[in-house]
Design a protein around this motif. Structure first.
Motif, PDB file in Angstrom:
ATOM      1  N   LEU A 191      32.087  48.917  40.580  1.00 51.15           N
ATOM      2  CA  LEU A 191      33.250  49.261  41.401  1.00 51.15           C
ATOM      3  C   LEU A 191      33.019  49.026  42.886  1.00 51.15           C
ATOM      4  CD1 LEU A 191      34.559  52.561  39.767  1.00 51.15           C
ATOM      5  CD2 LEU A 191      35.259  50.196  39.338  1.00 51.15           C
ATOM      6  N   ASN A 220      35.912  44.370  44.134  1.00 49.95           N
ATOM      7  CA  ASN A 220      36.279  45.683  43.605  1.00 49.95           C
ATOM      8  C   ASN A 220      36.119  46.780  44.648  1.00 49.95           C
ATOM      9  OD1 ASN A 220      36.869  44.594  41.083  1.00 49.95           O
ATOM     10  ND2 ASN A 220      34.790  44.910  40.313  1.00 49.95           N
ATOM     11  N   ALA A 248      38.404  48.643  38.318  1.00 45.02           N
ATOM     12  CA  ALA A 248      37.937  47.345  38.814  1.00 45.02           C
ATOM     13  C   ALA A 248      39.038  46.303  38.683  1.00 45.02           C
ATOM     14  CB  ALA A 248      36.707  46.903  38.033  1.00 45.02           C
ATOM     15  N   LYS A 249      39.222  45.505  39.732  1.00 46.65           N
ATOM     16  CA  LYS A 249      40.165  44.386  39.673  1.00 46.65           C
ATOM     17  C   LYS A 249      39.639  43.289  38.758  1.00 46.65           C
ATOM     18  CE  LYS A 249      42.023  43.039  43.627  1.00 46.65           C
ATOM     19  NZ  LYS A 249      43.472  43.343  43.469  1.00 46.65           N
TER      20      LYS A 249
END
Length: 402
Positions: free
Chosen positions: A348, A232, A371-372
């Protein structure tokens, strides 16, 4: 503490760069620093290559301090000095980013000195400057835990390196199923001790043995926290959030131990280990030899092998005080949550709790992206309950849930 909350906290994903809020010079300085930070495998450089070999010799006759050996440095400290000095911090115009990068820049200078002083008498004071002193209140907390926690060998079933690698790869595959571009992996190495994360890689010693009750908790610690925040953070416009901002270690380790609590995997032996690390650092800073500290730890009921591992981690490189931050970071985050603080933004990237207001400022201005991936354990409804209960607990022993 949910994925939806994370998205709400940072706003639209396109705002950071498209808005032009960070100037090209801002991003250039950040990217240059992140690129340089990525070339230094700091924990590997601090880790003895013969720790497992020396272990058997020491345990057979624990009256002589072991002698550790280290790999050749991958980087020349003098060259690193010049590269750190060349980072164009003067061109950064965003005040919040300038503060974050300046703090990390000072830390990078200190870490170069630590590399230069590795395995010398000068290293210990540099380590204390990096990770902070171990204050009496923390030592007393640790000693109290060791007095009251059950003693002796408490975990019997274990998995070897190959089995833990398979579990780690399955955990990583879970995150790849969410985002195929997730660039993290795990591997077994013969030049590391235990299990650790370096950059985007989970490194597992070929001699690693993980208690069965600890497998999922360790995965949530290493993969669900350290690697998730690396992914992230690396996706943020501020790339240093992936490499780690100043003093990120303490909050990262505290967050990782919280993950162990949240997934129901904090064991008596693990809590005792965290307390023992504080006591070992305190003993070493006080001038005790390896043998003396090992004796202190076994006196608190740690098995001889466990005491060796704790002492090795603390005495490596000349006196590595990082291990005291696990318990300290946990206590700080429990206090944060108890006071109504959220953990959302901490996923994050890698930064300290002290820098949370600065990161909040960036998020509120739309300068961070969602966030991914989010820690897998957060999908368990019981995780939130465990974290809330932990924050309300007066006694750390009540945090043991496995």
């Amino acid at each position: 503490m949910t994925p939806d909350h994370l998205s709400e906290a940072v706003g639209p994903e396109t705002s950071a760069i498209e808005s032009g809020a960070f100037s090209p010079a801002d991003l250039a300085a950040d990217h240059a620093m992140a690129s340089l930070a990525g070339t230094v495998r700091f924990l590997l450089e601090m880790t003895p290559v013969n720790a497992d070999e020396v272990r058997a010799t020491f345990l057979a006759d624990p009256r002589t301090d072991p002698v550790f050996e280290y790999r050749e440095l991958d980087v020349d400290p003098d060259v690193l000095d010049a590269q750190v000095a060349a980072i164009p911090l003067d061109s950064v115009t965003d005040a919040t980013l300038a503060t974050l990068l300046a703090n990390r820049h000072r830390e990078m200078i200190l870490r170069v000195e630590m590399l230069r002083a590795r395995d010398t008498a000068d290293f210990l004071q540099l380590s204390i400057a990096q990770y902070g002193p171990v204050l009496p209140a923390l030592v007393q907390r640790a000693e109290d835990l060791l007095e009251r926690l059950p003693r002796g060998r408490l975990e019997y079933d274990s998995v070897d390196a190959a089995a833990f690698l398979a579990a780690a790869e399955a955990e990583i595959d879970h995150y790849r199923s969410i985002d195929p571009d997730v660039g993290i992996h795990a591997e077994i190495r013969d030049d590391v001790s235990g299990v650790l994360v370096e950059g985007d890689t989970l490194l597992i010693s070929h001699n690693a043995s993980v208690a069965g009750a600890r497998v999922n908790a360790l995965l949530q610690h290493e993969v669900g926290t350290h690697l998730v925040t690396q992914v992230n953070g690396s996706a943020q416009p501020i790339r240093m959030m992936g490499s780690g901002l100043a003093h990120y270690d303490e909050t990262q380790e505290g967050l990782a131990v919280l993950a162990e609590i949240a997934c129901g995997g904090l064991t008596v032996a693990r809590l005792r280990q965290l307390a023992a690390r504080v006591v070992a650092v305190h003993s070493m800073v006080g001038g005790a030899s390896f043998v003396e500290t090992h004796r202190v730890l076994t006196g608190y009921g740690l098995p001889a092998g466990s005491a060796y591992t704790v002492a090795m981690r603390v005495y490596r490189a000349g006196g590595f005080t990082k291990d005291a931050i696990y318990l300290r970071g946990l206590l700080a985050l429990l206090e944060h949550v108890a006071g109504g603080g959220s953990l959302d933004l901490l996923f994050l990237g890698k930064f300290s709790l002290e820098d949370l207001p600065l990161v909040e400022d960036l998020a509120q201005r739309g300068l961070l992206v969602p966030a991914k991936i989010t820690p897998r354990y957060l999908a368990d409804p019981a995780a939130g309950d465990r974290l809330r209960d932990a924050a309300r607990a007066d006694d750390l022993l009540t945090l043991v849930n496995a």
